[in-house]
Design a protein around this motif. Structure first.
Motif, short mmCIF file in Angstrom:
data_model
loop_
_atom_site.label_atom_id
_atom_site.label_comp_id
_atom_site.label_asym_id
_atom_site.label_seq_id
_atom_site.Cartn_x
_atom_site.Cartn_y
_atom_site.Cartn_z
N ASP A 188 13.75 41.97 -0.57
CA ASP A 188 13.07 41.24 0.59
C ASP A 188 12.62 42.07 1.63
OD1 ASP A 188 13.10 38.95 -0.63
OD2 ASP A 188 14.88 38.00 0.44
N PRO A 206 8.61 34.43 5.17
CA PRO A 206 9.38 33.17 5.19
C PRO A 206 8.88 31.94 4.87
CG PRO A 206 9.71 34.43 7.33
CD PRO A 206 8.52 34.78 6.50
N GLN A 207 7.61 31.59 5.19
CA GLN A 207 7.00 30.57 4.80
C GLN A 207 6.79 30.41 3.11
OE1 GLN A 207 3.54 31.06 7.27
NE2 GLN A 207 2.19 31.60 5.63
N TRP A 209 8.89 31.58 0.82
CA TRP A 209 10.00 31.08 0.29
C TRP A 209 10.40 29.80 0.37
CZ3 TRP A 209 10.53 34.36 -3.33
CH2 TRP A 209 10.27 35.74 -3.00
N VAL A 210 9.81 29.12 1.61
CA VAL A 210 10.07 27.74 1.89
C VAL A 210 9.10 26.90 0.80
CG1 VAL A 210 9.66 25.92 3.56
CG2 VAL A 210 10.54 27.94 4.17
N SER A 229 16.26 30.89 -2.44
CA SER A 229 15.82 30.95 -1.23
C SER A 229 16.63 30.15 -0.13
CB SER A 229 14.27 30.23 -1.28
OG SER A 229 13.78 30.19 0.01
N ARG A 233 18.52 33.84 3.93
CA ARG A 233 17.65 34.67 3.69
C ARG A 233 16.44 34.56 4.70
NH1 ARG A 233 14.82 34.32 -2.27
NH2 ARG A 233 14.02 36.55 -2.22
N GLN A 234 15.70 33.58 5.17
CA GLN A 234 14.85 33.43 5.73
C GLN A 234 15.42 33.85 7.32
OE1 GLN A 234 13.44 29.22 5.38
NE2 GLN A 234 13.93 29.48 3.19
N GLU A 235 16.42 33.59 7.78
CA GLU A 235 16.90 34.24 9.01
C GLU A 235 16.81 35.78 8.95
OE1 GLU A 235 20.81 32.65 9.46
OE2 GLU A 235 20.18 30.60 9.71
N LEU A 237 14.78 37.67 7.20
CA LEU A 237 13.37 38.06 7.40
C LEU A 237 12.79 38.03 8.81
CD1 LEU A 237 11.92 36.23 4.17
CD2 LEU A 237 12.04 38.88 4.53
N GLN A 238 13.12 36.81 9.50
CA GLN A 238 12.84 36.54 10.86
C GLN A 238 13.57 37.63 11.75
OE1 GLN A 238 10.83 34.62 11.97
NE2 GLN A 238 10.52 32.91 10.63
#
Length: 254
Positions: A188, A206-207, A209-210, A229, A233-235, A237-238
């Motif tokens: 990632d 991030p969007q 994977w959502v 996902s 994981r999104q945190e 990336l952010q």
């Protein structure tokens, strides 16, 4: 004594490095052979896509990213990157050691992916190959990528390609087993910076994977079956986004 020990260490390091490169070259060669056979069978089935608008978009993203992927290659062995796009409704993509990749049209068409979102998947796949995650788990299999499954399994299930006679490499070494969370996190992160260096907006990561997590409800895309996902994981990336955006803006300001 120090000088002698230093020389012995240097020689040992060189020998170990050469052995590692030889191992990488051998694995890459085995993967390339199996990949060629799989693609030839896919062509015979008429599922290889070289002319659709979707295929051209995927190939365009791939071609833009390859030079930057080459710069990130620290394996000591040059990759002969190759991408095959196949016509399939499957939401899937995978890569093999040495840069052999397959992308399914369904992933782009069904999720209406932008070029930036295609680059997210492409960067993640390339990162798995560049970090030799398949080599690290040689006893698990040579396949790398989002799906984390063997090429023979993916091709047989999705393309209707019989890979049982591939001579052993994929059939013997490839098993349906996911990579570790650390491998996925590493892919990632490296993929995020790789796409930014190539000129694609990392904010798409991030969007994407959502979007993939939501696809198909509880069943979801098969490529997420071994590649969760989740919020962490999104945190992550952010957390890396400011640095990735700095790279992206610098690249696009040239």
């Amino acid at each position: 004594m120090f000088k002698k020990s230093k020389k012995i260490f240097a020689v040992s390091f060189i020998v170990a490095t050469l052995a590692a490169c030889a191992d990488t070259a051998q694995i890459n060669q085995e993967a390339a052979s199996s990949y060629t056979q799989t693609i030839n069978q896919a062509r015979a089935k008429g599922v290889v896509d070289t002319s659709s608008a979707t295929s051209k978009r995927i190939q365009s993203v791939f071609n833009q990213m390859v030079p930057y992927a080459d710069k990130e290659n620290t394996t000591g062995v040059k990759f002969n990157w190759q991408l095959t796009v196949v016509k399939s409704n499957e939401l899937n993509a995978w890569a093999m050691p040495g840069g052999k990749m397959m992308f399914y049209t369904g992933l782009v068409d069904k999720l209406n992916l932008t070029n930036d979102e295609i680059a997210v998947v492409m960067g993640h796949e390339m990162a798995h190959a560049l970090q030799e995650h398949g080599k690290q788990s040689r006893n698990v299999g040579i396949m790398t990528g989002i799906l984390g499954a063997a090429a023979d399994i993916a091709a047989a299930a999705t393309l209707g390609v019989d890979t049982g006679g591939l001579g052993g490499t994929v059939a013997d070494l490839g098993v349906n087993k996911p990579f570790s969370r650390s491998n996925e996190t590493e892919a990632d992160e490296i993929g995020l910076f790789l796409m930014a260096k190539a000129g694609f907006n990392p904010q798409a990561a991030p969007q994407l994977w959502v979007k993939m997590q939501k696809a198909g409800g509880s069943n979801g895309p098969s490529l997420l079956s071994t590649h969760p996902s989740d919020a962490s994981r999104q945190e992550n990336l952010q957390r890396l986004m400011p640095e990735a955006l700095k790279i992206y803006k610098a690249r696009n300001s040239k």
